[in-house]
Write a protein that holds these residues in place. Structure first.
Motif, short mmCIF file in Angstrom:
data_model
loop_
_atom_site.label_atom_id
_atom_site.label_comp_id
_atom_site.label_asym_id
_atom_site.label_seq_id
_atom_site.Cartn_x
_atom_site.Cartn_y
_atom_site.Cartn_z
N VAL A 56 0.86 -1.18 0.00
CA VAL A 56 0.00 0.00 0.00
C VAL A 56 0.89 1.23 0.00
O VAL A 56 1.80 1.36 0.83
N LYS A 57 0.64 2.13 -0.95
CA LYS A 57 1.47 3.32 -1.11
C LYS A 57 0.68 4.59 -0.85
O LYS A 57 -0.52 4.66 -1.12
N ARG A 58 1.38 5.59 -0.35
CA ARG A 58 0.84 6.94 -0.22
C ARG A 58 1.87 7.88 -0.82
O ARG A 58 3.04 7.85 -0.43
N HIS A 59 1.44 8.65 -1.79
CA HIS A 59 2.33 9.57 -2.49
C HIS A 59 3.54 8.84 -3.07
O HIS A 59 4.67 9.32 -3.02
N GLY A 60 3.29 7.61 -3.57
CA GLY A 60 4.35 6.85 -4.22
C GLY A 60 5.28 6.10 -3.28
O GLY A 60 6.17 5.39 -3.73
N LYS A 61 5.09 6.22 -1.97
CA LYS A 61 5.95 5.54 -1.00
C LYS A 61 5.15 4.45 -0.30
O LYS A 61 4.00 4.66 0.09
N ILE A 62 5.77 3.31 -0.12
CA ILE A 62 5.10 2.21 0.58
C ILE A 62 4.90 2.60 2.04
O ILE A 62 5.84 2.98 2.73
#
Length: 81
Positions: A25-31
């Motif tokens: 799961v990523k947020r703003h491209g970061k896991i």
């Protein structure tokens, strides 16, 4: 392993929770987390899921070129309060 954004994971949670597929799961491209399905609540299944998680993290590190420290920083796994 499939990667999805946090909104997609939230919007399709029922689908992903019914799946046997591990999800990053990523947020703003970061896991920011992993979903690792566990079918039975037996200890053996939990141990197997943890082993799959370990292999998944090792694969992610190998593919990204990151080390454990950089992954920890990206996921903010610091133990300090």
């Amino acid at each position: 392993m499939k990667s999805v954004g946090i909104r997609e994971f939230r919007d399709k949670a029922s689908h992903y929770l019914a799946s046997d597929e591990a999800i990053a799961v990523k947020r703003h491209g970061k896991i920011v987390g992993f979903y690792l399905p566990v079918r039975d609540s037996e200890e053996g299944e939990v141990q197997a899921a943890l082993m799959r998680l370990s292999r998944t993290v090792e694969t992610a590190l190998a593919q990204s070129g990151w080390d454990e420290e950089k992954l920890s920083q990206a996921l903010d796994l610091s133990m300090s309060d």
